[in-house]
Design an enzyme around this catalytic site. Structure first.
Site, short mmCIF file in Angstrom:
data_model
loop_
_atom_site.label_atom_id
_atom_site.label_comp_id
_atom_site.label_asym_id
_atom_site.label_seq_id
_atom_site.Cartn_x
_atom_site.Cartn_y
_atom_site.Cartn_z
N PHE A 113 27.67 39.40 44.55
CA PHE A 113 27.20 40.24 43.44
C PHE A 113 25.76 39.83 43.09
O PHE A 113 25.45 38.64 43.02
CB PHE A 113 28.13 40.03 42.25
N ASP A 184 33.36 32.13 42.85
CA ASP A 184 33.32 33.12 41.78
C ASP A 184 34.59 33.95 41.90
O ASP A 184 34.83 34.60 42.94
CB ASP A 184 32.06 34.00 41.93
N TYR A 209 37.05 40.16 31.42
CA TYR A 209 37.13 41.57 30.99
C TYR A 209 37.55 42.49 32.13
O TYR A 209 37.76 43.67 31.90
CB TYR A 209 35.79 42.04 30.41
N LYS A 210 37.66 41.96 33.36
CA LYS A 210 38.10 42.79 34.48
C LYS A 210 39.63 42.77 34.52
O LYS A 210 40.26 43.31 33.63
CB LYS A 210 37.44 42.31 35.77
N ARG A 356 35.13 53.10 44.57
CA ARG A 356 36.07 51.98 44.41
C ARG A 356 37.27 52.39 43.56
O ARG A 356 37.11 53.07 42.54
CB ARG A 356 35.40 50.82 43.65
C1 LIG Z 1 31.38 41.39 37.31
C2 LIG Z 1 30.65 40.31 37.99
C3 LIG Z 1 29.63 39.60 37.34
C4 LIG Z 1 29.18 40.00 35.97
O1 LIG Z 1 28.59 38.96 35.27
P1 LIG Z 1 28.41 39.07 33.68
O2 LIG Z 1 27.51 37.98 33.34
O3 LIG Z 1 29.78 38.94 33.09
O4 LIG Z 1 27.84 40.41 33.38
C5 LIG Z 1 29.04 38.54 38.00
N1 LIG Z 1 29.41 38.20 39.25
C6 LIG Z 1 30.38 38.87 39.92
C7 LIG Z 1 30.78 38.45 41.28
C8 LIG Z 1 31.01 39.96 39.31
O5 LIG Z 1 31.93 40.65 39.96
#
Ligand SMILES: *Cc1c(COP(=O)(O)O)cnc(C)c1O
Length: 397
Positions: A113, A184, A209-210, A356
């Site tokens: 990400f 992660d 939050y996911k 997705r």
């Molecule tokens: C959703 C996601 C994030 C989001 O990070 P935030 O700081 O919570 O906005 C970061 N890394 C990955 C791999 C994600 O899927």
């Protein structure tokens, strides 16, 4: 056995909506509004500042950490909540690099990400000691773990393809080469049972939050393995990570173990909402969850492949190689997703052409999947997406 009819009853899904986006933002637990209102009226309203002691707000980040620990296979007292996932990535990476002072390579993959990669780039610039962020294709990570790698920074499940890395194998390889591993778990926590302790992860981070359904803005978590807990130096040295925050010392000294990964004042309202989601999670067996997740996603995949030949499967075909999402590629994927949303089926889109669909057994069943397939089939056969109003990109895709 987990009662998935019961869990489904615990979430609010708007009438007529089929929600296949719990991988981006989980659904509202029905008990959350009452819980949050009660917290505001009885704790914040009545107790004000005394709530920190009287209602245990100060211990909430570790209390919730211990509850999430079961879902990710962590030992008790090694997980803490706070900040956002991006911040937790930064924290884990900064700590890991100080534990490998003679090495300069941060290894990640091109499917990671962007925020994780940006954090690595920003930290590298800040340190100004010649660190290098080395990116390889996801399939090539194992072979790329060489003796110059300080840290592997890998997201277990790819946010676009849903491809799942082999955490124990990659971690073992990292350790064999003298590197540390950061995992992660953004698309793992609450998607299936993770085993950070068994898998040997040095650090793990994730969001709530996911799949965990803590609500928009719910804080992230960080895990530090027991062998590093008293050595990891937090780069973000905040007062609540101090050994004695209420001594108000002018010099930082890190708190015991995972406490040092706290930074500042915790988001109490948000964590109260998250706690109501964890009431449901407490009743879920993670093996049952995985089995259901595979059933639902396989059913969707088969239905789409049978009825929508224009869509190209973008996720691994073998369910054990996926997280809990299924993605398809289609040139006009954005418009298809907009058309689906207008028909009550919520998925999402990731550039350039990825659609997705997330499968969350806590509040989805076979009927939802079949109906989603039927609607997608109608959208594709009738080219209902092919209209200007579905082509214009919104800010959040
Ligand atoms: C959703 C996601 C994030 C989001 O990070 P935030 O700081 O919570 O906005 C970061 N890394 C990955 C791999 C994600 O899927």
């Amino acid at each position: 056995m987990t009662d998935f009819n019961w869990t489904r009853e615990q979430f609010h899904i708007p009438l007529g909506m089929i929600y296949l986006d719990g991988n981006s933002l989980g659904a509202l637990p029905k008990m959350a509004p009452d819980r949050v209102l009660r917290m505001m009226e009885q704790e914040w309203g009545q107790q004000l500042i005394t709530g920190w002691n009287a209602s245990g707000w100060m211990e909430q980040p570790t209390r919730i950490g211990n509850r999430i620990a079961r879902l990710i296979g962590a030992q008790q007292d090694h997980v803490v909540l706070g900040d956002t996932l991006s911040i937790k990535v930064f924290q884990a990476l900064a700590s890991a690099l100080t534990l490998r002072p003679d090495r300069r390579v941060i290894l990640s993959d091109t499917g990671n990400f962007p925020s994780d990669l940006y954090m690595a780039q920003g930290l590298t610039r800040l340190l100004d000691r010649g660190h290098e962020l080395r990116l390889v294709a996801p399939e090539e990570v194992e072979g790329a773990i060489t003796e110059d790698v300080a840290v592997t920074l890998i997201t277990e499940v790819d946010y676009r393809t849903g491809r799942r890395h082999d955490m124990p194998a990659l971690t073992a390889k990292a350790h064999e080469k003298g590197a540390l591993s950061i995992w992660d778990l953004a698309h793992s926590a609450g998607a299936f049972g993770v085993d950070v302790a068994g898998g040997g992860a040095d650090f793990a981070v994730g969001c709530t939050y996911k799949y965990l359904n803590g609500g928009p803005g719910s804080p992230a978590f960080i895990y530090v393995a027991p062998e590093h807990a008293e050595h990891a130096q937090p780069a973000l040295a905040g007062w609540l990570g101090h050994a004695q925050p209420f001594d108000f010392d002018q010099t930082y000294s890190p708190g015991a173990g995972i406490q040092r990964m706290r930074v500042g004042t915790p988001p109490v309202l948000q964590m109260t909402a998250l706690e109501s989601a964890l009431e449901v999670w407490d009743q879920v067996d993670m093996d049952d969850l995985r089995a259901r997740s595979i059933e639902l996603s396989e059913r969707f995949l088969a239905g789409v492949e049978q009825n929508c030949p224009q869509l190209q499967l973008f996720s691994p075909r073998a369910p054990e190689q996926r997280g809990s999402q299924v993605s398809f590629q289609f040139e006009n994927g954005y418009a298809v997703i907009q058309a689906l949303i207008s028909e009550g089926v919520i998925g999402d889109f990731r550039a350039p052409d990825v659609m997705r669909f997330g499968f969350t057994p806590l509040y989805l069943n076979e009927r939802d999947v079949d109906e989603a397939v039927a609607i997608l089939t109608r959208v594709m056969r009738g080219a209902l997406w092919d209209t200007p109003k579905f082509m214009t990109r919104k800010t959040v895709t």
